[in-house]
Design a protein around this motif. Structure first.
Motif, mmCIF file in Angstrom:
data_model
loop_
_atom_site.group_PDB
_atom_site.id
_atom_site.type_symbol
_atom_site.label_atom_id
_atom_site.label_comp_id
_atom_site.label_asym_id
_atom_site.label_seq_id
_atom_site.Cartn_x
_atom_site.Cartn_y
_atom_site.Cartn_z
ATOM 1 N N ILE A 145 -4.836 45.990 72.603
ATOM 2 C CA ILE A 145 -5.637 47.171 72.913
ATOM 3 C C ILE A 145 -4.778 48.040 73.818
ATOM 4 C CG2 ILE A 145 -7.648 48.070 74.157
ATOM 5 C CD1 ILE A 145 -8.620 46.809 71.669
ATOM 6 N N LYS A 146 -4.536 49.263 73.379
ATOM 7 C CA LYS A 146 -3.811 50.249 74.192
ATOM 8 C C LYS A 146 -4.543 51.574 74.007
ATOM 9 C CE LYS A 146 0.835 48.236 73.915
ATOM 10 N NZ LYS A 146 1.131 47.979 75.306
ATOM 11 N N TRP A 147 -4.665 52.316 75.095
ATOM 12 C CA TRP A 147 -5.404 53.577 75.054
ATOM 13 C C TRP A 147 -6.822 53.360 74.499
ATOM 14 C CZ3 TRP A 147 -0.342 53.337 73.085
ATOM 15 C CH2 TRP A 147 0.628 53.811 73.960
ATOM 16 N N ASN A 148 -7.401 52.217 74.814
ATOM 17 C CA ASN A 148 -8.757 51.844 74.395
ATOM 18 C C ASN A 148 -8.927 51.746 72.878
ATOM 19 O OD1 ASN A 148 -9.790 51.709 77.075
ATOM 20 N ND2 ASN A 148 -9.781 53.950 77.102
ATOM 21 N N GLN A 149 -7.841 51.513 72.154
ATOM 22 C CA GLN A 149 -7.897 51.413 70.697
ATOM 23 C C GLN A 149 -7.199 50.139 70.229
ATOM 24 O OE1 GLN A 149 -9.715 53.640 69.075
ATOM 25 N NE2 GLN A 149 -9.982 54.801 70.953
ATOM 26 N N PRO A 150 -7.731 49.521 69.172
ATOM 27 C CA PRO A 150 -7.062 48.333 68.628
ATOM 28 C C PRO A 150 -5.820 48.731 67.837
ATOM 29 C CG PRO A 150 -8.973 48.863 67.303
ATOM 30 C CD PRO A 150 -8.961 49.831 68.454
ATOM 31 N N MET A 151 -4.778 47.949 68.017
ATOM 32 C CA MET A 151 -3.552 48.195 67.273
ATOM 33 C C MET A 151 -2.786 46.893 67.107
ATOM 34 S SD MET A 151 -1.300 50.228 70.138
ATOM 35 C CE MET A 151 -2.462 51.561 70.133
ATOM 36 N N PHE A 152 -1.781 46.963 66.263
ATOM 37 C CA PHE A 152 -0.916 45.821 66.015
ATOM 38 C C PHE A 152 0.521 46.246 66.251
ATOM 39 C CE2 PHE A 152 -4.766 45.020 63.706
ATOM 40 C CZ PHE A 152 -4.987 43.668 63.886
ATOM 41 N N THR A 153 1.276 45.349 66.903
ATOM 42 C CA THR A 153 2.682 45.621 67.181
ATOM 43 C C THR A 153 3.535 44.470 66.636
ATOM 44 O OG1 THR A 153 2.570 44.569 69.363
ATOM 45 C CG2 THR A 153 2.152 46.955 69.270
ATOM 46 N N ASP A 154 4.818 44.754 66.516
ATOM 47 C CA ASP A 154 5.779 43.762 66.070
ATOM 48 C C ASP A 154 7.014 43.922 66.941
ATOM 49 O OD1 ASP A 154 6.961 41.771 64.490
ATOM 50 O OD2 ASP A 154 7.758 43.221 63.055
ATOM 51 N N HIS A 155 7.439 42.895 67.619
ATOM 52 C CA HIS A 155 8.553 42.907 68.563
ATOM 53 C C HIS A 155 8.507 44.125 69.499
ATOM 54 C CE1 HIS A 155 10.446 45.179 65.209
ATOM 55 N NE2 HIS A 155 11.191 45.753 66.133
ATOM 56 N N GLY A 156 7.303 44.447 69.969
ATOM 57 C CA GLY A 156 7.121 45.526 70.936
ATOM 58 C C GLY A 156 7.069 46.926 70.360
ATOM 59 N N THR A 157 7.103 47.053 69.039
ATOM 60 C CA THR A 157 7.016 48.365 68.416
ATOM 61 C C THR A 157 5.699 48.509 67.658
ATOM 62 O OG1 THR A 157 8.221 50.033 67.127
ATOM 63 C CG2 THR A 157 8.242 47.798 66.267
ATOM 64 N N TYR A 158 5.163 49.691 67.693
ATOM 65 C CA TYR A 158 3.874 50.011 67.072
ATOM 66 C C TYR A 158 3.965 49.907 65.556
ATOM 67 C CZ TYR A 158 -0.130 53.040 65.874
ATOM 68 O OH TYR A 158 -1.292 53.561 65.376
ATOM 69 N N ILE A 159 2.961 49.264 64.954
ATOM 70 C CA ILE A 159 2.901 49.160 63.496
ATOM 71 C C ILE A 159 1.724 49.955 62.943
ATOM 72 C CG2 ILE A 159 2.635 47.595 61.514
ATOM 73 C CD1 ILE A 159 5.405 47.443 62.936
ATOM 74 N N ILE A 160 0.524 49.733 63.487
ATOM 75 C CA ILE A 160 -0.664 50.452 62.996
ATOM 76 C C ILE A 160 -1.765 50.363 64.052
ATOM 77 C CG2 ILE A 160 -1.711 48.476 61.789
ATOM 78 C CD1 ILE A 160 -2.298 50.518 59.439
ATOM 79 N N GLY A 161 -2.581 51.417 64.105
ATOM 80 C CA GLY A 161 -3.683 51.442 65.054
ATOM 81 C C GLY A 161 -4.922 52.043 64.410
ATOM 82 N N PHE A 162 -6.059 51.852 65.081
ATOM 83 C CA PHE A 162 -7.345 52.273 64.529
ATOM 84 C C PHE A 162 -8.207 52.916 65.604
ATOM 85 C CE2 PHE A 162 -5.682 48.768 62.132
ATOM 86 C CZ PHE A 162 -5.914 49.120 60.818
ATOM 87 N N SER A 163 -9.094 53.796 65.172
ATOM 88 C CA SER A 163 -10.126 54.322 66.059
ATOM 89 C C SER A 163 -11.352 54.617 65.212
ATOM 90 C CB SER A 163 -9.644 55.579 66.794
ATOM 91 O OG SER A 163 -9.328 56.599 65.883
ATOM 92 N N THR A 164 -12.497 54.602 65.854
ATOM 93 C CA THR A 164 -13.738 54.830 65.129
ATOM 94 C C THR A 164 -14.295 56.210 65.446
ATOM 95 O OG1 THR A 164 -15.048 53.789 66.874
ATOM 96 C CG2 THR A 164 -14.341 52.385 65.048
ATOM 97 N N ALA A 165 -14.962 56.785 64.479
ATOM 98 C CA ALA A 165 -15.635 58.066 64.624
ATOM 99 C C ALA A 165 -16.989 57.956 63.919
ATOM 100 C CB ALA A 165 -14.791 59.179 64.021
ATOM 101 N N LYS A 166 -17.791 58.959 64.077
ATOM 102 C CA LYS A 166 -19.139 58.933 63.508
ATOM 103 C C LYS A 166 -19.135 58.700 61.990
ATOM 104 C CE LYS A 166 -23.386 61.626 63.337
ATOM 105 N NZ LYS A 166 -24.041 62.863 63.754
#
Length: 125
Positions: free
Chosen positions: A41-62
């Motif tokens: 969780i970074k910036w209050n959003q779920p995400m996945f990283t690999d060796h410390g680099t960002y791979i994909i993240g998600f956020s919800t909206a209405k």
């Protein structure tokens, strides 16, 4: 479904039960399909990283779940994203709560980011 401890607090804040269950199912699918990725969780959003680099993240909206794989990846998969019926901006695409989840597309996007960022030593590209 596997209980996702890393994402428990985030998921608990999603008021709509259907949206919460759907988000949990997608995050759980990623954990099972890509066990090498680190859930965070970074910036209050779920995400996945690999060796410390960002791979994909998600956020919800209405009206949708936003999927953010970085601009390079959106540009590369733009046609496939549109063909799946999703709208997109430069940095994310939207899966409507009533739309089917194109897991094949998600898998291709995640695999591309993992491979493309193998030698990346920063969080973002």
């Amino acid at each position: 479904m596997v209980v996702i401890n890393t994402f428990s607090d985030f998921l608990a804040k999603i008021d709509n039960v259907n949206h919460r269950e759907r988000t949990e199912a997608i995050l759980d699918w990623i954990l099972k399909t890509f066990p090498n990725l680190k859930p965070e969780i970074k910036w209050n959003q779920p995400m996945f990283t690999d060796h410390g680099t960002y791979i994909i993240g998600f956020s919800t909206a209405k009206k949708h779940l936003a999927v953010a794989p970085e601009e390079v990846t959106i540009a590369k998969f733009s046609d496939q994203i549109k063909n799946s019926g999703y709208s997109h901006t430069k940095g994310l695409f939207r899966i409507g709560w009533e739309q089917e989840v194109d897991y094949k597309l998600l898998e291709e996007i995640i695999k591309f980011n993992i491979e493309d960022k193998l030698d990346t030593t920063t969080f973002w590209r």
